[in-house]
Design an enzyme around this catalytic site. Structure first.
Site, mmCIF file in Angstrom:
data_model
loop_
_atom_site.group_PDB
_atom_site.id
_atom_site.type_symbol
_atom_site.label_atom_id
_atom_site.label_comp_id
_atom_site.label_asym_id
_atom_site.label_seq_id
_atom_site.Cartn_x
_atom_site.Cartn_y
_atom_site.Cartn_z
ATOM 1 N N THR A 1 -1.893 -5.328 0.299
ATOM 2 C CA THR A 1 -1.868 -4.410 -0.846
ATOM 3 C C THR A 1 -2.139 -5.100 -2.179
ATOM 4 O OG1 THR A 1 -0.341 -3.126 -2.219
ATOM 5 C CG2 THR A 1 0.665 -4.693 -0.727
ATOM 6 N N TYR B 1 8.956 -4.916 -2.342
ATOM 7 C CA TYR B 1 7.822 -4.443 -1.528
ATOM 8 C C TYR B 1 6.667 -5.452 -1.609
ATOM 9 C CZ TYR B 1 3.624 -1.809 -0.269
ATOM 10 O OH TYR B 1 2.428 -1.420 0.280
ATOM 11 N N LYS C 1 5.160 -7.836 1.416
ATOM 12 C CA LYS C 1 3.765 -7.706 1.862
ATOM 13 C C LYS C 1 3.009 -9.033 1.706
ATOM 14 C CE LYS C 1 2.896 -3.419 3.228
ATOM 15 N NZ LYS C 1 2.075 -3.048 4.381
ATOM 16 N N GLU D 1 -0.473 -4.578 -4.666
ATOM 17 C CA GLU D 1 0.842 -4.898 -5.244
ATOM 18 C C GLU D 1 1.115 -6.399 -5.191
ATOM 19 O OE1 GLU D 1 3.951 -3.367 -6.517
ATOM 20 O OE2 GLU D 1 2.383 -2.050 -7.249
HETATM 21 P P1 NAP Z 1 2.925 5.961 4.492
HETATM 22 O O1 NAP Z 1 2.304 7.302 4.368
HETATM 23 O O2 NAP Z 1 4.249 5.689 3.859
HETATM 24 O O3 NAP Z 1 3.015 5.613 6.056
HETATM 25 C C1 NAP Z 1 3.805 4.549 6.539
HETATM 26 C C2 NAP Z 1 4.170 4.836 7.977
HETATM 27 O O4 NAP Z 1 4.968 3.755 8.490
HETATM 28 C C3 NAP Z 1 5.010 6.104 8.166
HETATM 29 O O5 NAP Z 1 4.402 6.849 9.184
HETATM 30 C C4 NAP Z 1 6.363 5.567 8.602
HETATM 31 O O6 NAP Z 1 7.034 6.419 9.489
HETATM 32 C C5 NAP Z 1 5.958 4.294 9.337
HETATM 33 N N1 NAP Z 1 7.086 3.384 9.512
HETATM 34 C C6 NAP Z 1 7.954 2.954 8.550
HETATM 35 N N2 NAP Z 1 8.855 2.132 9.094
HETATM 36 C C7 NAP Z 1 8.579 2.036 10.423
HETATM 37 C C8 NAP Z 1 9.173 1.346 11.512
HETATM 38 N N3 NAP Z 1 10.252 0.574 11.347
HETATM 39 N N4 NAP Z 1 8.622 1.477 12.742
HETATM 40 C C9 NAP Z 1 7.543 2.258 12.931
HETATM 41 N N5 NAP Z 1 6.946 2.951 11.942
HETATM 42 C C10 NAP Z 1 7.451 2.841 10.702
HETATM 43 O O7 NAP Z 1 1.942 4.836 3.926
HETATM 44 P P2 NAP Z 1 0.344 4.879 3.740
HETATM 45 O O8 NAP Z 1 0.040 5.272 2.349
HETATM 46 O O9 NAP Z 1 -0.282 5.575 4.873
HETATM 47 O O10 NAP Z 1 0.024 3.319 3.832
HETATM 48 C C11 NAP Z 1 -0.276 2.703 5.082
HETATM 49 C C12 NAP Z 1 -0.060 1.200 4.944
HETATM 50 O O11 NAP Z 1 -0.914 0.673 3.927
HETATM 51 C C13 NAP Z 1 1.357 0.788 4.535
HETATM 52 O O12 NAP Z 1 1.627 -0.426 5.197
HETATM 53 C C14 NAP Z 1 1.264 0.560 3.041
HETATM 54 O O13 NAP Z 1 2.244 -0.356 2.621
HETATM 55 C C15 NAP Z 1 -0.145 0.001 2.930
HETATM 56 N N6 NAP Z 1 -0.853 0.259 1.673
HETATM 57 C C16 NAP Z 1 -0.965 1.530 1.189
HETATM 58 C C17 NAP Z 1 -1.666 1.754 0.029
HETATM 59 C C18 NAP Z 1 -1.824 3.145 -0.527
HETATM 60 O O14 NAP Z 1 -2.189 3.235 -1.717
HETATM 61 N N7 NAP Z 1 -1.637 4.192 0.254
HETATM 62 C C19 NAP Z 1 -2.283 0.666 -0.643
HETATM 63 C C20 NAP Z 1 -2.156 -0.603 -0.079
HETATM 64 C C21 NAP Z 1 -1.456 -0.808 1.084
HETATM 65 P P3 NAP Z 1 8.250 7.373 9.037
HETATM 66 O O15 NAP Z 1 7.612 8.706 8.852
HETATM 67 O O16 NAP Z 1 9.170 7.296 10.204
HETATM 68 O O17 NAP Z 1 8.824 6.787 7.774
HETATM 69 O O1 G4F Z 2 2.266 6.162 -7.011
HETATM 70 P P1 G4F Z 2 3.141 4.971 -7.133
HETATM 71 O O2 G4F Z 2 4.528 5.092 -6.668
HETATM 72 O O3 G4F Z 2 2.357 3.793 -6.408
HETATM 73 P P2 G4F Z 2 2.464 2.190 -6.495
HETATM 74 O O4 G4F Z 2 3.777 1.738 -6.948
HETATM 75 O O5 G4F Z 2 1.273 1.708 -7.265
HETATM 76 O O6 G4F Z 2 2.316 1.789 -4.955
HETATM 77 C C1 G4F Z 2 1.339 2.388 -4.114
HETATM 78 O O7 G4F Z 2 0.156 1.639 -4.166
HETATM 79 C C2 G4F Z 2 0.283 0.290 -3.658
HETATM 80 C C3 G4F Z 2 -1.090 -0.369 -3.819
HETATM 81 O O8 G4F Z 2 -1.230 -0.841 -5.128
HETATM 82 C C4 G4F Z 2 0.717 0.355 -2.211
HETATM 83 F F1 G4F Z 2 0.808 -0.887 -1.694
HETATM 84 C C5 G4F Z 2 2.053 1.061 -2.107
HETATM 85 O O9 G4F Z 2 2.429 1.182 -0.734
HETATM 86 C C6 G4F Z 2 1.924 2.456 -2.698
HETATM 87 O O10 G4F Z 2 1.052 3.206 -1.881
HETATM 88 O O11 G4F Z 2 3.203 4.502 -8.658
HETATM 89 C C7 G4F Z 2 2.025 4.253 -9.404
HETATM 90 C C8 G4F Z 2 2.399 3.996 -10.861
HETATM 91 C C9 G4F Z 2 3.536 2.960 -11.040
HETATM 92 O O12 G4F Z 2 3.188 2.099 -12.086
HETATM 93 C C10 G4F Z 2 4.725 3.793 -11.442
HETATM 94 O O13 G4F Z 2 5.674 3.135 -12.282
HETATM 95 O O14 G4F Z 2 2.891 5.217 -11.415
HETATM 96 C C11 G4F Z 2 4.033 4.921 -12.194
HETATM 97 N N1 G4F Z 2 4.844 6.138 -12.293
HETATM 98 C C12 G4F Z 2 5.147 6.789 -13.446
HETATM 99 N N2 G4F Z 2 5.939 7.835 -13.192
HETATM 100 C C13 G4F Z 2 5.460 6.766 -11.288
HETATM 101 C C14 G4F Z 2 6.157 7.840 -11.857
HETATM 102 N N3 G4F Z 2 5.480 6.532 -9.956
HETATM 103 C C15 G4F Z 2 6.182 7.387 -9.176
HETATM 104 N N4 G4F Z 2 6.171 7.206 -7.839
HETATM 105 N N5 G4F Z 2 6.896 8.436 -9.696
HETATM 106 C C16 G4F Z 2 6.918 8.709 -11.031
HETATM 107 O O15 G4F Z 2 7.564 9.646 -11.487
#
Ligand code: NAP
Ligand code: G4F
Length: 336
Positions: free
Chosen positions: A126, A150, A154, A128
């Site tokens: 990520t 987090y 990662k 992050e």
């Molecule tokens: P998500 O919607 O939160 O999906 C994460 C999945 O992991 C959920 O289905 C969750 O299941 C499962 N999980 C959590 N703990 C587990 C465990 N102990 N055993 C088995 N399954 C488990 O996240 P996403 O946005 O699809 O992201 C997918 C991956 O990419 C994650 O690793 C995230 O950190 C990474 N990532 C995401 C972004 C982004 O912007 N979306 C960016 C960079 C990296 P439950 O429903 O049971 O919680």
């Molecule tokens: O949508 P966010 O919670 O995503 P964040 O923290 O960037 O993380 C996501 O992206 C990562 C990749 O860069 C992934 F690895 C991670 O698993 C996840 O998918 O917050 C985005 C931004 C932050 O700066 C936060 O402080 O939005 C700001 N924010 C402002 N108000 C808020 C809020 N975030 C959330 N969730 N809720 C608010 O009310």
């Protein structure tokens, strides 16, 4: 014979889109899910693929069950997407976050090393990990400086993936993915929260939205585009690490403004810092207010990808503009 892919976290946003993508490519798709009373697989149902995937109910931390699954199925591809993925929760749940996001990864890598060493492995790394960014834009050579439990968890798994590749000659790749969103995004993440909050305001003018740091900037893309990059990494002969993003960044405030414009809501931003508000210019009603409870102990102020390596070596690029992504998310929300 069809290739076999295991997706951990198949019930999540990326898991669902990746499952659909791989099924369309002819893969036999298996998913790992932990048992939960609340997970009804709504994403797999929405994409109409629940009956096409084979689900194993195993927690990523159950290392003996993970090992026997890896040994018995001999998957061609393993995509490790399971994680405690919400940054905001990771300070209050630092131990669980570390166990799932760090130790869970070693459970998979070690099982592959010992029991199925031709399996190709994808790690969901990520942006992050860049945290307090040391260079802008960020690419594969940018030093890491994570800012949350987090991000730290990662970074551990990212380096373990690199280490298993270099130590044991395994086909392990990491996708350093910047924020990617979709109609199927989890409700806590800011983009989904904004779109659903503004749609609620549209339906009931007395509802308003509370947000944290409006100045944070992110490089937001569409999840449907990003899962293709995951496949392309494993499809290559050589494993490697790739930054995946759009190369454009916007603030949370700008995201809100685009969504407000798309919803045809007339508004103005007033005040500063914690007192900033978004007010309807039609009837002076509150639309958005800032609340301290959504600020983080340490913030990642800006993220901006330089995806040129992925453009060049994978032939991958982001195809969906932020405007189209927001339209897609609004359409989904209003159709509910
Ligand atoms: P998500 O919607 O939160 O999906 C994460 C999945 O992991 C959920 O289905 C969750 O299941 C499962 N999980 C959590 N703990 C587990 C465990 N102990 N055993 C088995 N399954 C488990 O996240 P996403 O946005 O699809 O992201 C997918 C991956 O990419 C994650 O690793 C995230 O950190 C990474 N990532 C995401 C972004 C982004 O912007 N979306 C960016 C960079 C990296 P439950 O429903 O049971 O919680
Ligand atoms: O949508 P966010 O919670 O995503 P964040 O923290 O960037 O993380 C996501 O992206 C990562 C990749 O860069 C992934 F690895 C991670 O698993 C996840 O998918 O917050 C985005 C931004 C932050 O700066 C936060 O402080 O939005 C700001 N924010 C402002 N108000 C808020 C809020 N975030 C959330 N969730 N809720 C608010 O009310």
């Amino acid at each position: 014979m069809s290739k076999k892919a295991l997706i951990t976290g198949i019930s999540g946003q990326d898991g669902a889109y990746l499952a659909k993508y791989l099924l369309d490519k002819g893969f036999k798709v298996y998913g790992l899910e932990r048992r939960s009373a609340s997970n009804d697989n709504f994403r797999l149902k929405y994409l109409d693929i629940l009956n096409e995937v084979n689900i194993f109910n195993i927690d990523l931390l159950e290392h003996t069950s993970i090992a026997s699954l890896i040994a018995s199925e001999q998957f061609d591809h393993v995509y490790n997407l399971a994680a405690q993925s919400f940054v905001g929760d990771s300070w209050n749940n630092a131990i669980t976050t570390s166990q799932i996001n760090s130790i869970g990864v070693v459970n998979l890598l070690d099982a592959i090393k010992q029991l199925s060493n031709t399996t190709k492995y994808y790690q969901a790394s990520t942006s992050e990990m860049f945290g307090l960014v040391q260079n802008t834009p960020q690419n594969e050579k940018t030093p890491f400086y994570p800012r949350s439990p987090y991000g730290v968890s990662k970074l551990y798994s990212h380096w373990m993936t690199v280490n298993y590749r270099e130590s044991f000659n395994l086909h392990c790749s990491s996708g350093i993915l910047f924020n990617h969103e979709s109609p199927l995004r989890g409700s806590q993440f800011v983009t989904k929260k904004i779109v659903s909050g503004l749609c609620d305001y549209l339906k009931d003018g007395n509802k308003y939205l509370e947000l944290g740091n409006l100045d944070a900037e992110r490089d937001w893309g569409y999840a449907g585009d990003y899962v293709k990059a995951m496949f392309l990494m494993l499809d290559k002969d050589d494993p490697d690490d790739y930054v995946i993003g759009t190369g454009k960044k916007h603030s949370v405030r700008e995201f809100c403004s685009i969504a407000l414009d798309k919803l045809n809501i007339k508004y103005s931003w007033e005040g500063q810092g914690i007192n900033e508000k978004c007010i309807s210019t039609k009837d002076n009603k509150l639309i958005i207010q800032v609340s301290e409870k959504f600020f983080r102990p340490a913030e990642v102020n800006e993220l901006l990808a330089d995806p040129s390596k992925a453009n060049k070596k994978l032939g991958w690029k982001s195809e969906t503009s932020l405007e189209s992504l927001i339209e897609m998310m609004i359409e989904f929300e209003l159709s509910k």
